[in-house]
Write a protein that holds these residues in place. Structure first.
Motif, PDB file in Angstrom:
ATOM      1  N   SER A   1      -4.796  31.852  42.413  1.00 23.63           N
ATOM      2  CA  SER A   1      -4.816  33.309  42.237  1.00 23.63           C
ATOM      3  C   SER A   1      -3.440  33.931  42.371  1.00 23.63           C
ATOM      4  CB  SER A   1      -5.760  33.945  43.264  1.00 23.63           C
ATOM      5  OG  SER A   1      -5.295  33.688  44.572  1.00 23.63           O
ATOM      6  N   ARG A   2      -2.530  33.235  43.064  1.00 20.54           N
ATOM      7  CA  ARG A   2      -1.196  33.791  43.322  1.00 20.54           C
ATOM      8  C   ARG A   2      -0.168  32.666  43.289  1.00 20.54           C
ATOM      9  NH1 ARG A   2      -0.592  35.096  48.485  1.00 20.54           N
ATOM     10  NH2 ARG A   2      -2.604  34.537  49.373  1.00 20.54           N
TER      11      ARG A   2
ATOM     12  N   GLY B   1      -2.978  23.343  45.316  1.00 19.96           N
ATOM     13  CA  GLY B   1      -1.914  24.270  45.710  1.00 19.96           C
ATOM     14  C   GLY B   1      -2.319  25.236  46.806  1.00 19.96           C
TER      15      GLY B   1
ATOM     16  N   THR C   1       7.875  33.108  46.634  1.00 21.62           N
ATOM     17  CA  THR C   1       6.467  33.527  46.478  1.00 21.62           C
ATOM     18  C   THR C   1       6.073  34.332  47.719  1.00 21.62           C
ATOM     19  OG1 THR C   1       5.564  31.631  47.645  1.00 21.62           O
ATOM     20  CG2 THR C   1       5.938  31.339  45.281  1.00 21.62           C
TER      21      THR C   1
ATOM     22  N   LYS D   1      -4.777  22.142  54.227  1.00 20.21           N
ATOM     23  CA  LYS D   1      -3.908  21.446  53.271  1.00 20.21           C
ATOM     24  C   LYS D   1      -4.195  19.946  53.215  1.00 20.21           C
ATOM     25  CE  LYS D   1       0.784  21.417  51.470  1.00 20.21           C
ATOM     26  NZ  LYS D   1       2.102  22.027  51.481  1.00 20.21           N
TER      27      LYS D   1
ATOM     28  N   ILE E   1       2.597  29.785  43.004  1.00 25.09           N
ATOM     29  CA  ILE E   1       2.885  28.686  42.076  1.00 25.09           C
ATOM     30  C   ILE E   1       1.641  28.334  41.257  1.00 25.09           C
ATOM     31  CG2 ILE E   1       3.666  26.288  41.912  1.00 25.09           C
ATOM     32  CD1 ILE E   1       5.133  26.799  44.695  1.00 25.09           C
TER      33      ILE E   1
ATOM     34  N   GLY F   1      -0.323  26.414  53.080  1.00 20.19           N
ATOM     35  CA  GLY F   1       0.554  27.392  53.719  1.00 20.19           C
ATOM     36  C   GLY F   1       1.647  26.639  54.447  1.00 20.19           C
TER      37      GLY F   1
ATOM     38  N   THR G   1      10.717  28.573  47.934  1.00 26.07           N
ATOM     39  CA  THR G   1      10.429  29.100  46.593  1.00 26.07           C
ATOM     40  C   THR G   1       9.974  30.545  46.741  1.00 26.07           C
ATOM     41  OG1 THR G   1       9.752  26.893  45.903  1.00 26.07           O
ATOM     42  CG2 THR G   1       8.998  28.707  44.522  1.00 26.07           C
TER      43      THR G   1
ATOM     44  N   TYR H   1      -6.789  19.132  50.310  1.00 26.00           N
ATOM     45  CA  TYR H   1      -6.271  18.388  49.152  1.00 26.00           C
ATOM     46  C   TYR H   1      -7.031  17.063  49.005  1.00 26.00           C
ATOM     47  CZ  TYR H   1      -1.862  21.205  48.597  1.00 26.00           C
ATOM     48  OH  TYR H   1      -0.924  22.185  48.380  1.00 26.00           O
TER      49      TYR H   1
ATOM     50  N   VAL I   1       3.251  19.619  47.668  1.00 26.96           N
ATOM     51  CA  VAL I   1       3.428  19.142  49.041  1.00 26.96           C
ATOM     52  C   VAL I   1       4.581  19.927  49.677  1.00 26.96           C
ATOM     53  CG1 VAL I   1       3.802  17.078  50.452  1.00 26.96           C
ATOM     54  CG2 VAL I   1       2.360  16.960  48.435  1.00 26.96           C
TER      55      VAL I   1
ATOM     56  N   ASP J   1     -13.514  29.169  50.704  1.00 30.92           N
ATOM     57  CA  ASP J   1     -12.508  28.813  51.700  1.00 30.92           C
ATOM     58  C   ASP J   1     -12.389  27.288  51.697  1.00 30.92           C
ATOM     59  OD1 ASP J   1     -10.982  28.219  53.920  1.00 30.92           O
ATOM     60  OD2 ASP J   1     -11.815  29.849  55.120  1.00 30.92           O
ATOM     61  N   LEU J   2     -11.240  26.801  51.278  1.00 31.30           N
ATOM     62  CA  LEU J   2     -11.080  25.352  51.114  1.00 31.30           C
ATOM     63  C   LEU J   2     -10.887  24.609  52.430  1.00 31.30           C
ATOM     64  CD1 LEU J   2      -9.042  25.530  47.825  1.00 31.30           C
ATOM     65  CD2 LEU J   2     -11.195  24.296  48.091  1.00 31.30           C
TER      66      LEU J   2
ATOM     67  N   ARG K   1      -9.597  32.283  48.106  1.00 28.62           N
ATOM     68  CA  ARG K   1     -10.621  32.994  48.895  1.00 28.62           C
ATOM     69  C   ARG K   1     -10.900  34.400  48.370  1.00 28.62           C
ATOM     70  NH1 ARG K   1      -7.401  32.467  54.322  1.00 28.62           N
ATOM     71  NH2 ARG K   1      -5.893  32.973  52.700  1.00 28.62           N
ATOM     72  N   ASN K   2      -9.848  35.134  48.036  1.00 29.74           N
ATOM     73  CA  ASN K   2     -10.010  36.565  47.743  1.00 29.74           C
ATOM     74  C   ASN K   2     -10.545  36.786  46.318  1.00 29.74           C
ATOM     75  OD1 ASN K   2      -9.218  39.256  46.781  1.00 29.74           O
ATOM     76  ND2 ASN K   2      -8.309  39.459  48.815  1.00 29.74           N
TER      77      ASN K   2
HETATM   78  N1  LIG Z   1       6.643  28.786  48.498  1.00 31.20           N
HETATM   79  C1  LIG Z   1       7.345  27.844  49.139  1.00 31.20           C
HETATM   80  O1  LIG Z   1       8.493  28.062  49.589  1.00 31.20           O
HETATM   81  C2  LIG Z   1       6.757  26.453  49.310  1.00 31.20           C
HETATM   82  C3  LIG Z   1       7.614  25.429  49.773  1.00 31.20           C
HETATM   83  C4  LIG Z   1       7.079  24.160  49.974  1.00 31.20           C
HETATM   84  C5  LIG Z   1       5.742  23.911  49.732  1.00 31.20           C
HETATM   85  N2  LIG Z   1       4.941  24.919  49.283  1.00 31.20           N
HETATM   86  C6  LIG Z   1       3.511  24.627  49.104  1.00 31.20           C
HETATM   87  O2  LIG Z   1       3.069  24.983  47.808  1.00 31.20           O
HETATM   88  C7  LIG Z   1       1.699  25.441  47.876  1.00 31.20           C
HETATM   89  C8  LIG Z   1       1.590  26.804  47.171  1.00 31.20           C
HETATM   90  O3  LIG Z   1       2.504  27.691  47.777  1.00 31.20           O
HETATM   91  P1  LIG Z   1       2.736  29.188  47.224  1.00 31.20           P
HETATM   92  O4  LIG Z   1       4.094  29.570  47.631  1.00 31.20           O
HETATM   93  O5  LIG Z   1       2.321  29.284  45.803  1.00 31.20           O
HETATM   94  O6  LIG Z   1       1.692  29.980  48.159  1.00 31.20           O
HETATM   95  P2  LIG Z   1       1.088  31.486  48.040  1.00 31.20           P
HETATM   96  O7  LIG Z   1       1.861  32.286  47.057  1.00 31.20           O
HETATM   97  O8  LIG Z   1       0.965  31.956  49.442  1.00 31.20           O
HETATM   98  O9  LIG Z   1      -0.388  31.243  47.421  1.00 31.20           O
HETATM   99  C9  LIG Z   1      -1.332  30.521  48.185  1.00 31.20           C
HETATM  100  C10 LIG Z   1      -2.617  30.394  47.373  1.00 31.20           C
HETATM  101  O10 LIG Z   1      -3.566  29.617  48.135  1.00 31.20           O
HETATM  102  C11 LIG Z   1      -4.779  30.393  48.341  1.00 31.20           C
HETATM  103  N3  LIG Z   1      -5.331  30.041  49.663  1.00 31.20           N
HETATM  104  C12 LIG Z   1      -4.721  30.209  50.871  1.00 31.20           C
HETATM  105  N4  LIG Z   1      -5.551  29.833  51.861  1.00 31.20           N
HETATM  106  C13 LIG Z   1      -6.711  29.411  51.271  1.00 31.20           C
HETATM  107  C14 LIG Z   1      -7.961  28.921  51.766  1.00 31.20           C
HETATM  108  N5  LIG Z   1      -8.197  28.796  53.089  1.00 31.20           N
HETATM  109  N6  LIG Z   1      -8.929  28.575  50.877  1.00 31.20           N
HETATM  110  C15 LIG Z   1      -8.716  28.717  49.543  1.00 31.20           C
HETATM  111  N7  LIG Z   1      -7.556  29.172  49.011  1.00 31.20           N
HETATM  112  C16 LIG Z   1      -6.569  29.529  49.867  1.00 31.20           C
HETATM  113  C17 LIG Z   1      -4.292  31.856  48.237  1.00 31.20           C
HETATM  114  O11 LIG Z   1      -5.317  32.777  47.890  1.00 31.20           O
HETATM  115  P3  LIG Z   1      -6.226  33.513  49.029  1.00 31.20           P
HETATM  116  O12 LIG Z   1      -5.277  34.017  50.071  1.00 31.20           O
HETATM  117  O13 LIG Z   1      -6.978  34.566  48.296  1.00 31.20           O
HETATM  118  O14 LIG Z   1      -7.152  32.460  49.548  1.00 31.20           O
HETATM  119  C18 LIG Z   1      -3.284  31.729  47.085  1.00 31.20           C
HETATM  120  O15 LIG Z   1      -3.949  31.657  45.846  1.00 31.20           O
HETATM  121  C19 LIG Z   1       1.324  25.449  49.360  1.00 31.20           C
HETATM  122  O16 LIG Z   1       0.641  24.263  49.700  1.00 31.20           O
HETATM  123  C20 LIG Z   1       2.665  25.461  50.067  1.00 31.20           C
HETATM  124  O17 LIG Z   1       2.641  24.875  51.357  1.00 31.20           O
HETATM  125  C21 LIG Z   1       5.421  26.187  49.053  1.00 31.20           C
END
Ligand SMILES: NC(=O)c1ccc[n+]([C@@H]2O[C@H](COP(=O)([O-])OP(=O)(O)OC[C@H]3O[C@@H](n4cnc5c(N)ncnc54)[C@H](OP(=O)(O)O)[C@@H]3O)[C@@H](O)[C@H]2O)c1
Length: 263
Positions: free
Chosen positions: A14-15, A92, A192, A116, A17, A95, A190, A120, A143, A63-64, A37-38
């Motif tokens: 939904s948001r 993806g 986001t 996570k 990456i 958190g 990244t 996954y 990851v 909720d995953l 979730r949302n």
């Molecule tokens: N951004 C970075 O700097 C970075 C760096 C390294 C790794 N990563 C990894 O890349 C992945 C994606 O990151 P992102 O930056 O794209 O994150 P993001 O923008 O915060 O998006 C997170 C997504 O996961 C969903 N989500 C969160 N908790 C959930 C739950 N309990 N059940 C179902 N869905 C859930 C959120 O939607 P809802 O809130 O509506 O559930 C949203 O769609 C993550 O695993 C993160 O650890 C990111």
């Protein structure tokens, strides 16, 4: 990913990456199921993706952390709406809690592993046997470099990511004979929503202003700017494509060279 008709499940779609991956797949003619979730954010993203086309988008709110039930429900719904076994999975939904290993409560350790690692793993276990039977499929896991360079302020995320690297490797081994691939992508910082959340966490620990922390993260980017969700999505979509047909059982960093260890 073949030229047409791929069916993708995108957790965290939904948001961030995941959403950018959905956009790139839909514009290439593939169908996607967004999972998060949302419901409101999911519905808005789905409307936007369907307006883009030519691929189609659906959403499923769950909720995953609730595994393995959630994964089974997601895959069953995906098969129903997309009319076939999924051919692509992006994990993806995750958190990155800002915490040390001892500061983190036991509940936080469990929550972050539930979302996570178990999240996954449950999705991979739900979808892999079906992909293998079909002899077609690619799984990409988002990851993170902390799984290679454990980071004391990302203690739980470092452990989760390290565990995911190990389990992805053994699943890739099991899937090889069916020509199904499992690949990990390790983003560094990244740009986001998650980065903003992480900046808030660091600010709370260091008694700094969150906006200042975020600005410092952006200014300190190794290549002068941080990758966007779109940049990371472009790598993922390549890894899902036939052009990456011999890449499996490994992880690719996208961190501007920040990781100091040898690949
Ligand atoms: N951004 C970075 O700097 C970075 C760096 C390294 C790794 N990563 C990894 O890349 C992945 C994606 O990151 P992102 O930056 O794209 O994150 P993001 O923008 O915060 O998006 C997170 C997504 O996961 C969903 N989500 C969160 N908790 C959930 C739950 N309990 N059940 C179902 N869905 C859930 C959120 O939607 P809802 O809130 O509506 O559930 C949203 O769609 C993550 O695993 C993160 O650890 C990111």
């Amino acid at each position: 990913m073949e030229q047409t008709n791929d069916r993708a499940i995108i957790t965290g779609g939904s948001r961030g990456i995941g959403r950018a991956v959905a956009e790139q797949l839909v514009t290439r003619g593939h169908d996607v199921l967004l999972v998060a979730r949302n419901a409101e954010t999911l519905a808005q993203s789905t409307v936007a993706l369907n307006a883009l086309g030519p691929g189609k988008a659906w959403w499923f709110a769950t909720d995953l952390t609730d595994q393995p039930t959630a994964a089974g429900e997601v895959v069953a719904y995906a098969e129903r709406v997309m009319e076939g076994v999924p051919t692509l999975l992006l994990n993806g939904a995750g958190g990155a809690s800002i915490t040390g290993a001892l500061d983190a409560s036991w509940t936080l350790w469990q929550q972050d592993f539930s979302l996570k690692f178990w999240g996954y793993l449950a999705m991979m276990r739900a979808v892999l046997p079906k992909m293998m039977e079909n002899r077609r499929g690619v799984i990409v896991n988002l990851v993170g470099v902390a799984g290679k360079d454990p980071n004391p302020t990302l203690a739980v995320a470092s452990a989760v990511n390290g565990a995911l690297r190990a389990v992805s490797k053994v699943l890739a081994d099991e899937a090889k004979s069916a020509h199904v691939r499992v690949v990990n992508v390790n983003p560094g910082a990244t740009d986001t929503d998650l980065l903003v959340e992480m900046a808030r966490g660091i600010a709370a620990r260091t008694h700094k202003d969150p906006a200042q922390v975020l600005a410092e993260m952006r200014q300190g980017a190794p290549l002068g700017s941080l990758p966007t969700a779109w940049d990371v999505a472009s790598l993922i979509v390549f890894l899902m494509s036939d052009a990456a047909g011999f890449i499996t059982g490994t992880s690719i960093d996208i961190d501007g060279g920040a990781h100091r260890g040898l690949a």
